[in-house]
Design a protein around this motif. Sequence first.
Motif, PDB file in Angstrom:
ATOM      1  N   LEU A  18      23.543  23.799  41.870  1.00  0.00           N
ATOM      2  CA  LEU A  18      24.473  23.137  40.960  1.00  0.00           C
ATOM      3  C   LEU A  18      24.308  23.652  39.531  1.00  0.00           C
ATOM      4  O   LEU A  18      25.283  23.779  38.789  1.00  0.00           O
ATOM      5  CB  LEU A  18      24.275  21.625  41.000  1.00  0.00           C
ATOM      6  N   GLY A  19      23.073  23.934  39.142  1.00  0.00           N
ATOM      7  CA  GLY A  19      22.853  24.491  37.821  1.00  0.00           C
ATOM      8  C   GLY A  19      23.527  25.839  37.668  1.00  0.00           C
ATOM      9  O   GLY A  19      24.066  26.172  36.604  1.00  0.00           O
ATOM     10  N   ASP A  20      23.502  26.609  38.736  1.00  0.00           N
ATOM     11  CA  ASP A  20      24.160  27.919  38.711  1.00  0.00           C
ATOM     12  C   ASP A  20      25.678  27.757  38.653  1.00  0.00           C
ATOM     13  O   ASP A  20      26.367  28.461  37.911  1.00  0.00           O
ATOM     14  CB  ASP A  20      23.745  28.713  39.947  1.00  0.00           C
ATOM     15  N   VAL A  21      26.204  26.812  39.443  1.00  0.00           N
ATOM     16  CA  VAL A  21      27.646  26.543  39.410  1.00  0.00           C
ATOM     17  C   VAL A  21      28.071  26.107  38.013  1.00  0.00           C
ATOM     18  O   VAL A  21      29.131  26.507  37.512  1.00  0.00           O
ATOM     19  CB  VAL A  21      28.015  25.460  40.441  1.00  0.00           C
TER      20      VAL A  21
ATOM     21  N   ILE B  52      36.019  25.325  43.797  1.00  0.00           N
ATOM     22  CA  ILE B  52      35.662  25.661  45.174  1.00  0.00           C
ATOM     23  C   ILE B  52      34.150  25.819  45.300  1.00  0.00           C
ATOM     24  O   ILE B  52      33.527  25.326  46.245  1.00  0.00           O
ATOM     25  CB  ILE B  52      36.386  26.948  45.609  1.00  0.00           C
ATOM     26  N   GLU B  53      33.562  26.510  44.334  1.00  0.00           N
ATOM     27  CA  GLU B  53      32.121  26.732  44.364  1.00  0.00           C
ATOM     28  C   GLU B  53      31.366  25.407  44.284  1.00  0.00           C
ATOM     29  O   GLU B  53      30.379  25.196  44.995  1.00  0.00           O
ATOM     30  CB  GLU B  53      31.728  27.648  43.210  1.00  0.00           C
ATOM     31  N   PHE B  54      31.838  24.514  43.433  1.00  0.00           N
ATOM     32  CA  PHE B  54      31.213  23.192  43.361  1.00  0.00           C
ATOM     33  C   PHE B  54      31.330  22.462  44.687  1.00  0.00           C
ATOM     34  O   PHE B  54      30.360  21.855  45.169  1.00  0.00           O
ATOM     35  CB  PHE B  54      31.845  22.341  42.261  1.00  0.00           C
TER      36      PHE B  54
ATOM     37  N   GLU C  77      42.495  15.566  43.417  1.00  0.00           N
ATOM     38  CA  GLU C  77      42.097  14.503  44.349  1.00  0.00           C
ATOM     39  C   GLU C  77      40.925  14.918  45.244  1.00  0.00           C
ATOM     40  O   GLU C  77      39.971  14.147  45.390  1.00  0.00           O
ATOM     41  CB  GLU C  77      43.300  14.054  45.173  1.00  0.00           C
ATOM     42  N   PRO C  78      40.939  16.116  45.844  1.00  0.00           N
ATOM     43  CA  PRO C  78      39.752  16.497  46.629  1.00  0.00           C
ATOM     44  C   PRO C  78      38.502  16.646  45.773  1.00  0.00           C
ATOM     45  O   PRO C  78      37.394  16.302  46.209  1.00  0.00           O
ATOM     46  CB  PRO C  78      40.148  17.832  47.277  1.00  0.00           C
ATOM     47  N   LEU C  79      38.675  17.133  44.545  1.00  0.00           N
ATOM     48  CA  LEU C  79      37.517  17.296  43.666  1.00  0.00           C
ATOM     49  C   LEU C  79      36.958  15.934  43.265  1.00  0.00           C
ATOM     50  O   LEU C  79      35.744  15.700  43.329  1.00  0.00           O
ATOM     51  CB  LEU C  79      37.915  18.093  42.429  1.00  0.00           C
ATOM     52  N   PHE C  80      37.836  15.021  42.861  1.00  0.00           N
ATOM     53  CA  PHE C  80      37.392  13.681  42.479  1.00  0.00           C
ATOM     54  C   PHE C  80      36.703  12.988  43.652  1.00  0.00           C
ATOM     55  O   PHE C  80      35.667  12.327  43.488  1.00  0.00           O
ATOM     56  CB  PHE C  80      38.570  12.824  42.013  1.00  0.00           C
ATOM     57  N   ASP C  81      37.286  13.108  44.844  1.00  0.00           N
ATOM     58  CA  ASP C  81      36.715  12.428  46.009  1.00  0.00           C
ATOM     59  C   ASP C  81      35.393  13.068  46.416  1.00  0.00           C
ATOM     60  O   ASP C  81      34.467  12.360  46.842  1.00  0.00           O
ATOM     61  CB  ASP C  81      37.688  12.456  47.183  1.00  0.00           C
TER      62      ASP C  81
END
Length: 465
Positions: A188-191, A241-243, A331-335
């Motif tokens: 996550l730090g890299d993302v 997408i990476e997240f 919406e997909p990111l928030f969820d």
Amino acid sequence: MVPSSAPKAWSQRFESALHPAIAVFNASIGFDIALVEYDLTGSVAHARMLAKTGILTPEEGEILVQGLEKIRAEYRQGQFTPDIEDEDVHFAVEHRLVELVGDVGKKLHTARSRNDQVGTDIRLYLRDQIDQIRIALRQFQSALITQAEQHVETLIPGYTHLQRAQPVSLAHHLLAYFEMTQRDWDRLGDVAKRVNISPLGCGALAGTTFPIDRAYAAELLGFGDLYRNSLDGVSDRDFAIEFTCAASLILVHLSRLSEEIILWASEEFGFISLTDSCATGSSIMPQKKNPDVPELVRGKTGRVFGHLQGLLVMMKGLPLAYNKDLQEDKEPLFDTVATVKACLEAMTILVAEGITFRPQRLAAAVASDFSNATDVADYLAAKGVPFREAYGLVGQVVRTSLAAGKLLKDLSLTEWQALHPAFEADIYAAIAPQQVVAARNSFGGTGFDQVRAAIAIAHATLSPP
């Protein structure tokens, strides 16, 4: 609410109003209101940049900033509640700003498009959420360490192919999940590095004719870099997408632990008991305790996998630059964010206070199988017998012991020496479960000294100097 026919900010090109059903279909205010604070923060930076570069006067810039902060206060107090009429969070903020400060509010959008605006908002949002998820990962890791410290010398069967393989320290088993989630934390730090790039100033797709200072706006917002290509800046969703991929891996790890907890809680395994605070009962079977938390985590994992697939499919055919399809990123990111945070919280509670290990049942499990067979081969190898020869000999004794209904510990010394004269009375100590585990003292192994060292490293990881 049915949308009215009032003109939109973009409507002067059009001769008739948008069909009410299409207006509802087109609107994103129902979900992108989650970005309102980030939109306000981005707009404050934009206003300050416009004033710094002379595109607006300092007085106009300050009026805009004060108006935007007023909207922030209203939102926090529940007084700013846009609806379908506002179409999206950006128009909602601009509309309210004009109400508050008059025509100066109409200047906020100078040298900016909704395309680079939403790109900025979503990056600010995700940067903040990544920080929160990394904190949640640390809390989960802390719960794992606390359990591990209590069970360094508690043994549990180790499995390969879900068949008994070799006994291991229960702490060692738990710390495997610490290592997985440490990779998640690092990932996550890299993302976050690729999230923290500013598209503000890319405009609709081609930049702007105004003499803006993108670097200054990025600095105000804490971005570490700028998009170097305006087309890429407004259309890139790689970071989302990476997240979501990183989030999927977090849930892979939580789901693997969930599956083990579900198995351990079963009558067939009986390695743990579920506490009342983290289990539910059956509506018709009063004897049952159901492992709802790990089952839900296991189920929600597929939900996040679906969001990753959806984002990939959304992006795969988009020509440059911005397309309305990109509205479907939110919406997909928030969820995904909400699901990962909820699962981490639930699993942290479950590990910390929802399970109680049953050491006696675990001890009985590791004492009633042939998981010490490799140690017999190692014993012979240490006395000079070639390992492959020793391996074959031990395979024979396991077969004959099974036929006789005996475990290796039940064989007499005479029986051992009939197998090979290298066996001596110390074979019994060598194959005792505690010694089997303690002897695996290679770096990263399950030996108790190694496990204690790993716990110390884990503590240092959570509390760096």
